[in-house]
Design a protein around this motif. Structure first.
Motif, PDB file in Angstrom:
ATOM      1  N   ASN A  36      -8.433   1.408  -3.703  1.00 25.71           N
ATOM      2  CA  ASN A  36      -7.010   1.407  -4.044  1.00 25.71           C
ATOM      3  C   ASN A  36      -6.797   1.559  -5.544  1.00 25.71           C
ATOM      4  O   ASN A  36      -5.758   1.177  -6.068  1.00 25.71           O
ATOM      5  CB  ASN A  36      -6.337   0.125  -3.545  1.00 25.71           C
ATOM      6  CG  ASN A  36      -6.859  -1.119  -4.229  1.00 25.71           C
ATOM      7  OD1 ASN A  36      -8.062  -1.257  -4.413  1.00 25.71           O
ATOM      8  ND2 ASN A  36      -5.970  -2.026  -4.598  1.00 25.71           N
ATOM      9  N   ASP A  80      -3.381  -4.809  -5.746  1.00 24.82           N
ATOM     10  CA  ASP A  80      -2.179  -3.986  -5.682  1.00 24.82           C
ATOM     11  C   ASP A  80      -1.069  -4.639  -6.504  1.00 24.82           C
ATOM     12  O   ASP A  80      -0.930  -5.870  -6.540  1.00 24.82           O
ATOM     13  CB  ASP A  80      -1.729  -3.832  -4.233  1.00 24.82           C
ATOM     14  CG  ASP A  80      -0.605  -2.816  -4.089  1.00 24.82           C
ATOM     15  OD1 ASP A  80      -0.903  -1.627  -3.916  1.00 24.82           O
ATOM     16  OD2 ASP A  80       0.572  -3.227  -4.176  1.00 24.82           O
ATOM     17  N   GLY A 108       0.788  -1.226   0.000  1.00 22.47           N
ATOM     18  CA  GLY A 108       0.000   0.000   0.000  1.00 22.47           C
ATOM     19  C   GLY A 108       0.816   1.270   0.000  1.00 22.47           C
ATOM     20  O   GLY A 108       0.255   2.365  -0.088  1.00 22.47           O
ATOM     21  N   ALA A 112      -1.384  -1.490   5.325  1.00 22.76           N
ATOM     22  CA  ALA A 112      -2.367  -2.166   4.483  1.00 22.76           C
ATOM     23  C   ALA A 112      -2.558  -3.614   4.911  1.00 22.76           C
ATOM     24  O   ALA A 112      -1.606  -4.317   5.236  1.00 22.76           O
ATOM     25  CB  ALA A 112      -1.927  -2.104   3.027  1.00 22.76           C
ATOM     26  N   GLU A 113      -3.809  -4.026   4.890  1.00 23.15           N
ATOM     27  CA  GLU A 113      -4.157  -5.402   5.243  1.00 23.15           C
ATOM     28  C   GLU A 113      -5.085  -5.960   4.175  1.00 23.15           C
ATOM     29  O   GLU A 113      -5.984  -5.273   3.689  1.00 23.15           O
ATOM     30  CB  GLU A 113      -4.846  -5.426   6.610  1.00 23.15           C
ATOM     31  CG  GLU A 113      -5.257  -6.809   7.067  1.00 23.15           C
ATOM     32  CD  GLU A 113      -6.017  -6.787   8.383  1.00 23.15           C
ATOM     33  OE1 GLU A 113      -6.663  -7.798   8.707  1.00 23.15           O
ATOM     34  OE2 GLU A 113      -5.980  -5.743   9.072  1.00 23.15           O
ATOM     35  N   ARG A 114      -4.876  -7.210   3.807  1.00 25.17           N
ATOM     36  CA  ARG A 114      -5.713  -7.864   2.803  1.00 25.17           C
ATOM     37  C   ARG A 114      -6.946  -8.463   3.471  1.00 25.17           C
ATOM     38  O   ARG A 114      -6.840  -9.112   4.512  1.00 25.17           O
ATOM     39  CB  ARG A 114      -4.931  -8.963   2.090  1.00 25.17           C
ATOM     40  CG  ARG A 114      -3.634  -8.492   1.453  1.00 25.17           C
ATOM     41  CD  ARG A 114      -2.835  -9.674   0.913  1.00 25.17           C
ATOM     42  NE  ARG A 114      -1.552  -9.259   0.361  1.00 25.17           N
ATOM     43  CZ  ARG A 114      -0.420  -9.210   1.044  1.00 25.17           C
ATOM     44  NH1 ARG A 114      -0.413  -9.562   2.335  1.00 25.17           N
ATOM     45  NH2 ARG A 114       0.703  -8.829   0.464  1.00 25.17           N
ATOM     46  N   HIS A 150      -6.671  -0.141   5.702  1.00 22.89           N
ATOM     47  CA  HIS A 150      -5.469   0.329   6.381  1.00 22.89           C
ATOM     48  C   HIS A 150      -5.752   0.512   7.863  1.00 22.89           C
ATOM     49  O   HIS A 150      -6.886   0.354   8.337  1.00 22.89           O
ATOM     50  CB  HIS A 150      -4.918   1.606   5.741  1.00 22.89           C
ATOM     51  CG  HIS A 150      -5.821   2.790   5.813  1.00 22.89           C
ATOM     52  ND1 HIS A 150      -6.087   3.468   6.974  1.00 22.89           N
ATOM     53  CD2 HIS A 150      -6.507   3.434   4.839  1.00 22.89           C
ATOM     54  CE1 HIS A 150      -6.889   4.476   6.725  1.00 22.89           C
ATOM     55  NE2 HIS A 150      -7.172   4.477   5.442  1.00 22.89           N
ATOM     56  N   ARG A 203     -10.458  -9.787  -3.598  1.00 19.89           N
ATOM     57  CA  ARG A 203      -9.620  -9.200  -2.551  1.00 19.89           C
ATOM     58  C   ARG A 203      -9.877  -7.705  -2.441  1.00 19.89           C
ATOM     59  O   ARG A 203      -9.984  -7.002  -3.442  1.00 19.89           O
ATOM     60  CB  ARG A 203      -8.146  -9.465  -2.847  1.00 19.89           C
ATOM     61  CG  ARG A 203      -7.172  -8.780  -1.893  1.00 19.89           C
ATOM     62  CD  ARG A 203      -5.764  -9.327  -2.037  1.00 19.89           C
ATOM     63  NE  ARG A 203      -5.665 -10.672  -1.468  1.00 19.89           N
ATOM     64  CZ  ARG A 203      -4.533 -11.383  -1.429  1.00 19.89           C
ATOM     65  NH1 ARG A 203      -3.419 -10.886  -1.945  1.00 19.89           N
ATOM     66  NH2 ARG A 203      -4.526 -12.590  -0.887  1.00 19.89           N
ATOM     67  N   TYR A 226      -8.690  -4.218   0.320  1.00 22.46           N
ATOM     68  CA  TYR A 226      -7.623  -3.787   1.217  1.00 22.46           C
ATOM     69  C   TYR A 226      -8.180  -2.788   2.229  1.00 22.46           C
ATOM     70  O   TYR A 226      -9.112  -2.041   1.944  1.00 22.46           O
ATOM     71  CB  TYR A 226      -6.483  -3.129   0.430  1.00 22.46           C
ATOM     72  CG  TYR A 226      -5.838  -4.038  -0.589  1.00 22.46           C
ATOM     73  CD1 TYR A 226      -4.707  -4.787  -0.272  1.00 22.46           C
ATOM     74  CD2 TYR A 226      -6.374  -4.163  -1.870  1.00 22.46           C
ATOM     75  CE1 TYR A 226      -4.116  -5.624  -1.205  1.00 22.46           C
ATOM     76  CE2 TYR A 226      -5.790  -5.001  -2.805  1.00 22.46           C
ATOM     77  CZ  TYR A 226      -4.662  -5.729  -2.466  1.00 22.46           C
ATOM     78  OH  TYR A 226      -4.086  -6.564  -3.388  1.00 22.46           O
TER      79      TYR A 226
END
Length: 756
Positions: free
Chosen positions: A717, A742, A614, A726-728, A708, A704, A706
């Motif tokens: 994004n 990403d 990210g 950033a977290e999936r 934060h 997916r 994302y």
């Protein structure tokens, strides 16, 4: 007023090549239509003549018969109108050669309207669209019934008490019923279209009679304008119903047998000696260890390919050429089906075999006929990517390729398919070197065999009818995703298509060459590049000074740094590695913070590794990948992309398994799996922005997102905005069908992409 007489029907160019019976029928129609002598009648006859003249360069072949059929299809209306013309008014003028005509302006206007309707319907009839016409030529954007709910209003509404007898009352009622139809009720639409057409003609007859006899009714003028508008709408609707069958034209084709309902027999991934599947490309000799012929494997029959036999070969001749041979044995009859052959165990030349899937029966499935072109239209609307849904067959590469084609060229599948309206569908695909392959399959779909029809859900491809039939045609033609050639099987089978490559499927679909690009982000070069910076020139220089006060510490650091390359190799085995991971590893190994900062600065300057997820910091390889995909998409290329098998570092990360081939599901990503590439973002990007690719999952769900550290839900994004921590997260619903991945995830989890 004078008029030039129409040419004889049998004097039209090419008329001598038409069948005499058809020519005679057309002449009779023209004579009947012109018997009243009005210009309106002459125009109606001209419609038939133009349809006949269209056969001039085709003779009595399929195209000629189609145009003749169109002339005959129009003839009842022409005959009826001709008879009504005689009853309404006599001739008012005499044209050239004594032909009596009527130049009444009202009849002329009516003739113009009916001529336009007839010609438009002729154009909308099957066969009228050119073979590769743009989709706008034969399909409208919206396939739902036209909005007629408030079509009749005000002075045009029927106010009497005998609506079931009055033609306008009946027409108004039919319009209301048509407006209430559901989008997929093609049978109801067809029936009401015919009814409204007949009622509009009946009302027009009465209107013309009232006007000519001075007995006009209130609302007649408004209603006449509505009827003219209705003519245009009905023509559009008929065109839509015709378009739902597709536009492919072929000669007679044999009907392919229904493919076997099967799935790939999955081998134990940890069993390296598990046999693979093979099919004899041609009749092939089978040899023993002394290279003596002991049997034959016949074309299209399957076998098992054995592994791990090379080390045990004692024969010198075979040992010298063992790389040219497979060791084969008979497949289990239950698995082989009609492709079974009881062959000798022995050695066969590799070039004569095709590596294929081993199969197993798919229990609990059956074919369900969907013959009606109206109840089950091939194209219920112009193709869209949402029509394509993968369910229970592992052919994601094929469906991803289909999505990529529809995304760029919605008309492609309409031009390459045709509902023959006899319970079969013709499909055009492409084999080696783009050679057309035509196949005709039963119009049936694969469903779960359950007692209640509502529970008989799609077992393989789902979505629109054309998708299910195209998948079947791909199988029936012998295509598979492992190579360009078709399988010479005695029996084609669904399980043979599981697993494949997007670029191969794209070539099969379009006939154009497709390229396969390996994703190389430079990760394999990182140890060598990083090792140059680990030597630390200033550190090495100080070590040359025997009495330097930092010598002991420097020697310790030098020892740590010498161990880093080996540690780095272990670190790079992870699926996703960032500069932060390298920093943490260096610190853990005891490298001084100042040295760590120097090394990381060099890594970032040379873009050897991606930064935190990210952050918009990417490796040179990832940036090159983005520019490549961007350029191909900007050039209008059709693209797919595939993930690696191991999209996780630990099995505990896997949250589910796919229903089509047991794929791993990890935080909105599937592997191994194929996706279609739809877009990139941001447009006109600058350094430091977060970069993303928009992918479509053939499952039509699961993607997916994302988030934060400072947001509760997903963040966008696709705008280039960077975000911290950033977290999936996974999106299990339909909204996850399309996801912006990403660029760092693309580089880490995907192996190759195709373009065409």
């Amino acid at each position: 007023m004078t008029s030039t007489p129409m040419p004889r029907l049998d004097s039209a160019p090419g008329a001598e090549r038409r069948p005499a019976a058809a020519r005679g029928a057309a002449q009779a129609q023209a004579r009947a239509a012109t018997a009243g002598g009005t210009l309106a009648d002459q125009r109606r006859a001209a419609v038939a003549q133009r349809a006949l003249a269209a056969t001039a360069n085709q003779g009595p072949g399929m195209g000629g018969r189609r145009h003749l059929a169109e002339a005959v299809r129009l003839s009842p209306r022409m005959l009826a109108q001709g008879a009504r013309g005689q009853a309404r008014a006599g001739p008012t003028l005499q044209a050239h050669a004594g032909v009596p005509v009527n130049d009444d302006a009202g009849l002329e206007a009516e003739a113009d309207a009916m001529g336009r309707r007839a010609l438009a319907r002729a154009a909308a009839a099957p066969g009228a669209a050119p073979r590769h016409a743009p989709i706008q030529a034969f399909m409208t954007v919206q396939r739902a019934p036209v909005a007629l709910a408030h079509f009749v209003t005000g002075a045009a509404r029927y106010t009497g008490y005998l609506s079931w007898l009055d033609s306008w009352g009946k027409l108004e009622n039919a319009i209301g019923r048509y407006a209430a139809l559901s989008e997929d009720n093609h049978e109801g639409r067809a029936a009401l279209l015919a009814s409204m057409t007949a009622l509009s003609m009946t009302w027009t007859d009465g209107y013309t009679h009232r006007r000519n006899t001075g007995k006009a009714e209130a609302g007649d003028a408004v209603r006449k304008a509505l009827v003219d508008r209705l003519d245009t709408l009905l023509t559009q609707e008929e065109g839509e119903l015709n378009a739902s069958a597709g536009a492919l034209r072929t000669g007679p084709l044999p009907v392919s047998p229904e493919p076997r309902l099967s799935k790939e027999k999955q081998a134990d991934a940890n069993d390296k000696s598990a046999p693979g599947g093979g099919m004899f490309r041609v009749d092939t000799a089978i040899h023993d260890q002394d290279l003596k012929v002991v049997g034959t494997g016949h074309q299209g029959r399957v076998c098992r390919i054995l592994h791990g036999w090379q080390a045990a070969v004692a024969n010198v001749a075979l040992a010298a050429s063992k790389s040219d041979y497979y060791k084969v044995e008979a497949e289990e009859e239950e698995l082989a089906g009609k492709n079974f052959e009881a062959i000798h165990t022995g050695f066969a030349v590799k070039a004569n075999l095709i590596e294929v899937n081993r199969l197993r029966a798919a229990p609990g499935l059956k074919y369900l006929h969907r013959h009606s072109a109206l109840a089950h239209p091939l194209f219920p609307h112009p193709p869209v990517i949402g029509d394509i849904v993968q369910v229970g067959l592992g052919d994601c590469y094929l469906l991803a390729a289909m999505i990529s084609v529809v995304h760029a060229d919605p008309a492609h599948f309409v031009n390459h398919m045709r509902d023959n309206k006899d319970g079969t569908v013709s499909v055009k695909l492409y084999g080696d070197a783009g050679q057309p392959v035509l196949v005709r399959v039963h119009k049936s779909v694969v469903v779960h065999d359950r007692k209640a029809e509502k529970d008989q859900t799609d077992a393989f491809a789902s979505g629109a009818m054309w998708v299910k039939i195209y998948e079947k045609a791909y199988v029936a033609a012998g295509f598979h995703g492992g190579g360009a050639e078709t399988l010479p099987s005695a029996e084609q089978s669904y399980g043979m298509t599981e697993g494949g490559h997007g670029h191969i499927a794209q070539a099969h679909i379009t006939g154009a060459a497709a390229a396969d690009h390996r994703i190389q982000t430079g990760r394999e070069q990182i140890p060598g590049e990083l090792n140059k910076h680990l030597k630390m020139p200033e550190l090495t220089a100080r070590l040359q000074i025997a009495d330097h006060p930092q010598r002991l510490e420097d020697m310790t650091q030098f020892g740590y740094l010498n161990q880093i390359p080996g540690k780095l190799e272990d670190l790079l085995q992870k699926t996703f590695v960032t500069t932060a991971d390298v920093r943490a590893m260096l610190s853990k190994e005891g490298v001084k913070a100042a040295y760590v900062d120097t090394i990381i600065a060099a890594v970032q300057e040379e873009k050897l590794l991606t930064g935190p997820l990210g952050a918009g910091q990417y490796s040179k390889g990832e940036l090159d990948l983005f520019e490549s995909v961007k350029g191909l998409l900007d050039a209008g290329k059709k693209m797919t992309i595939g993930t690696r098998k191991d999209i996780f570092d630990s099995p505990e990360e896997v949250t589910g398994k796919g229903g089509s081939a047991g794929e791993s599901m990890v935080k909105g990503l599937v592997g191994p799996h194929a996706y279609a590439i739809l877009d990139y973002a941001p447009k006109g990007h600058v350094a430091g922005q977060a970069l993303s690719l928009k992918l479509r999952n053939p499952w039509s769900s699961y993607g997916r997102k994302y988030k934060h550290a400072h947001a509760a839900g997903p963040v966008r994004n696709d705008l280039g905005t960077t975000f911290e921590g950033a977290e999936r997260i996974e999106d299990k619903g339909a909204s996850g069908a399309e996801s912006w991945f990403d660029l760092a995830d693309i580089g880490a989890y995907f192996t190759s992409y195709s373009s065409m």
